[in-house]
Design a protein around this motif. Structure first.
Motif, PDB file in Angstrom:
ATOM      1  N   ALA A  84       3.373  10.443  -5.562  1.00  0.00           N
ATOM      2  CA  ALA A  84       3.160   9.293  -4.906  1.00  0.00           C
ATOM      3  C   ALA A  84       4.437   8.265  -4.954  1.00  0.00           C
ATOM      4  N   VAL A  85       4.499   7.548  -3.749  1.00  0.00           N
ATOM      5  CA  VAL A  85       5.389   6.609  -3.444  1.00  0.00           C
ATOM      6  C   VAL A  85       4.983   5.454  -3.186  1.00  0.00           C
ATOM      7  N   CYS A  86       5.371   4.401  -4.005  1.00  0.00           N
ATOM      8  CA  CYS A  86       5.038   2.993  -3.511  1.00  0.00           C
ATOM      9  C   CYS A  86       6.222   2.125  -3.237  1.00  0.00           C
ATOM     10  N   ILE A  87       6.106   1.190  -2.259  1.00  0.00           N
ATOM     11  CA  ILE A  87       7.220   0.425  -1.915  1.00  0.00           C
ATOM     12  C   ILE A  87       6.766  -0.889  -1.394  1.00  0.00           C
ATOM     13  N   ASN A 135      15.811   3.285   7.927  1.00  0.00           N
ATOM     14  CA  ASN A 135      15.330   2.440   6.668  1.00  0.00           C
ATOM     15  C   ASN A 135      14.190   3.040   6.098  1.00  0.00           C
ATOM     16  N   ASP A 136      13.712   4.375   6.508  1.00  0.00           N
ATOM     17  CA  ASP A 136      12.894   5.392   5.962  1.00  0.00           C
ATOM     18  C   ASP A 136      13.094   5.460   4.186  1.00  0.00           C
ATOM     19  N   ILE A 137      12.124   6.322   3.769  1.00  0.00           N
ATOM     20  CA  ILE A 137      12.453   6.670   2.422  1.00  0.00           C
ATOM     21  C   ILE A 137      12.758   7.996   2.594  1.00  0.00           C
ATOM     22  N   ALA A 138      14.010   8.548   1.869  1.00  0.00           N
ATOM     23  CA  ALA A 138      14.415   9.804   1.615  1.00  0.00           C
ATOM     24  C   ALA A 138      13.688  10.250   0.318  1.00  0.00           C
ATOM     25  N   VAL A 139      12.975  11.449   0.426  1.00  0.00           N
ATOM     26  CA  VAL A 139      12.289  11.929  -0.732  1.00  0.00           C
ATOM     27  C   VAL A 139      12.725  13.472  -0.946  1.00  0.00           C
ATOM     28  N   TYR A 140      13.367  13.621  -2.023  1.00  0.00           N
ATOM     29  CA  TYR A 140      14.096  14.876  -2.452  1.00  0.00           C
ATOM     30  C   TYR A 140      13.309  15.549  -3.704  1.00  0.00           C
ATOM     31  N   CYS A 141      12.864  16.685  -3.436  1.00  0.00           N
ATOM     32  CA  CYS A 141      12.054  17.521  -4.376  1.00  0.00           C
ATOM     33  C   CYS A 141      13.159  18.531  -4.921  1.00  0.00           C
ATOM     34  N   CYS A 142      13.465  18.670  -6.310  1.00  0.00           N
ATOM     35  CA  CYS A 142      14.343  19.651  -6.701  1.00  0.00           C
ATOM     36  C   CYS A 142      13.629  20.342  -7.719  1.00  0.00           C
ATOM     37  N   ARG A 193      -6.867  -7.055  -1.528  1.00  0.00           N
ATOM     38  CA  ARG A 193      -6.119  -5.833  -1.253  1.00  0.00           C
ATOM     39  C   ARG A 193      -4.669  -6.345  -0.843  1.00  0.00           C
ATOM     40  N   SER A 194      -3.477  -5.646  -1.259  1.00  0.00           N
ATOM     41  CA  SER A 194      -2.150  -5.919  -1.000  1.00  0.00           C
ATOM     42  C   SER A 194      -1.662  -5.403   0.316  1.00  0.00           C
ATOM     43  N   ASP A 195      -1.634  -6.122   1.404  1.00  0.00           N
ATOM     44  CA  ASP A 195      -1.262  -5.832   2.750  1.00  0.00           C
ATOM     45  C   ASP A 195       0.224  -5.362   2.756  1.00  0.00           C
ATOM     46  N   ASP A 196       1.309  -6.155   1.747  1.00  0.00           N
ATOM     47  CA  ASP A 196       2.525  -6.017   1.874  1.00  0.00           C
ATOM     48  C   ASP A 196       3.193  -4.770   1.088  1.00  0.00           C
ATOM     49  N   TRP A 197       2.207  -3.796   0.557  1.00  0.00           N
ATOM     50  CA  TRP A 197       2.695  -2.748  -0.131  1.00  0.00           C
ATOM     51  C   TRP A 197       2.138  -1.671   0.729  1.00  0.00           C
ATOM     52  N   GLN A 209       5.710   2.277   5.585  1.00  0.00           N
ATOM     53  CA  GLN A 209       6.701   3.348   5.115  1.00  0.00           C
ATOM     54  C   GLN A 209       6.616   4.453   5.920  1.00  0.00           C
ATOM     55  N   CYS A 210       7.848   5.300   6.006  1.00  0.00           N
ATOM     56  CA  CYS A 210       7.790   6.574   6.638  1.00  0.00           C
ATOM     57  C   CYS A 210       8.816   7.424   5.656  1.00  0.00           C
ATOM     58  N   LEU A 211       8.265   8.554   5.258  1.00  0.00           N
ATOM     59  CA  LEU A 211       8.868   9.516   4.141  1.00  0.00           C
ATOM     60  C   LEU A 211       9.502  10.456   5.056  1.00  0.00           C
ATOM     61  N   ARG A 212      10.644  10.859   4.534  1.00  0.00           N
ATOM     62  CA  ARG A 212      11.472  12.153   5.185  1.00  0.00           C
ATOM     63  C   ARG A 212      11.729  12.977   4.012  1.00  0.00           C
ATOM     64  N   GLY A 213      11.225  14.166   3.979  1.00  0.00           N
ATOM     65  CA  GLY A 213      11.350  14.727   2.652  1.00  0.00           C
ATOM     66  C   GLY A 213      12.218  16.067   2.750  1.00  0.00           C
ATOM     67  N   THR A 214      12.672  16.510   1.533  1.00  0.00           N
ATOM     68  CA  THR A 214      13.671  17.565   1.530  1.00  0.00           C
ATOM     69  C   THR A 214      13.467  18.402   0.287  1.00  0.00           C
TER      70      THR A 214
END
Length: 274
Positions: free
Chosen positions: A250-253, A10-17, A232-236, A258-263
């Motif tokens: 930047a990534v907001c959710i 359920n992490d966030i996959a972040v792709y840089c292209c 402060r919004s602690d749920d973000w 959150q945990c980002l996995r970058g590629t």
């Protein structure tokens, strides 16, 4: 299809292209064009310059191929040409209902200069996910913008920094604010001065990007809502990271953590996996 190496989480996959190369080959253009429906192809053809047309093809092709790659990690096989999108009132893209029911995928996309950024996760229909990539520009008059789009707290914090650091803070804040606006899907109907970001509790960490290596990331940035008083919004959760000295994203959710996995992935690598 060759299964991708991504893992189901359920992490966030972040792709840089990368969007800049020696030009698309005729074979590449033909393959990408086959993935796009006629309405998207028509939008690409409206660009006057070939360079802009190729970038338009790349952006749409990366999105479709990476959604396919991510869906495969969920055990769902959808080809790049099968993705269909709906758009919110302010243009935020999302999967059409039948595709969302099959995948539970939420995504957000951004591009600037040499790079495209795509953030993908999955979960439920209430996910609000926003991503933005920004290039630091030396020609932007940052001081004429501060009072219009930044909160008093953001402005004062920026101006308190040494002059040499102020431009960097400006583009960091701009990426953060854009990512939140994109997550909410409200465009400029959401006042940029109704929310802000605090760096009081920020911590520096390293984020591993497969294909690039370790990059600097900032966690603990607080999203602040300004109503009658600052809250402060602690749920973000918010992450800011720097690809290099010019580009940051930047990534907001709307999740408390959150945990980002970058590629970092090129078009040729992507073709192999889909």
């Amino acid at each position: 299809m060759t299964p991708p190496v991504d893992k189901v989480t359920n992490d966030i996959a972040v792709y840089c292209c990368p969007l800049v190369d020696d030009g698309l080959s005729a074979t590449d253009r033909a393959k990408l064009s086959l993935w796009l429906p006629e309405d998207e192809l028509a939008k690409v053809r409206r660009y006057a310059r070939q360079e802009a047309q190729e970038k338009g093809l790349l952006v749409r092709g990366y999105l479709r191929a990476l959604l396919t790659r991510y869906a495969m990690t969920l055990g769902v096989e959808i080809t790049p040409s099968q993705w269909r999108f709906d758009y919110g009132d302010k243009g935020k893209p999302r999967l059409q209902a039948d595709l969302f029911q099959r995948t539970q995928i939420a995504f957000n996309i951004s591009h600037s200069g040499d790079y495209l950024l795509l953030a993908i996760t999955h979960g439920d229909a209430d996910i609000e996910l926003g991503a933005d990539i920004e290039r630091r520009r030396s020609t932007t008059n940052i001081y004429s913008i501060l009072n219009h789009y930044f909160t008093d707290q953001e402005r004062d914090g920026l101006l308190a920094l040494p002059t040499a650091e102020q431009r960097e803070r400006f583009f960091n804040l701009w990426a953060l604010k854009e990512s939140y606006i994109k997550a909410k899907g409200l465009g400029l109907a959401l006042s940029l001065k109704s929310f802000g970001f605090s760096f009081d509790d920020v911590s520096r960490q390293c984020l591993l990007i497969d294909g690039l290596g370790k990059i600097e990331a900032s966690r603990g940035i607080s999203l602040m809502q300004y109503r009658d008083s600052a809250e402060r919004s602690d749920d973000w959760s918010v992450t800011l990271a720097h690809l290099d000295e010019y580009y940051r994203f930047a990534v907001c959710i709307n999740r408390p953590t959150q945990c980002l996995r970058g590629t970092m992935i090129s078009l040729s690598e992507l073709f192999k996996s889909v």
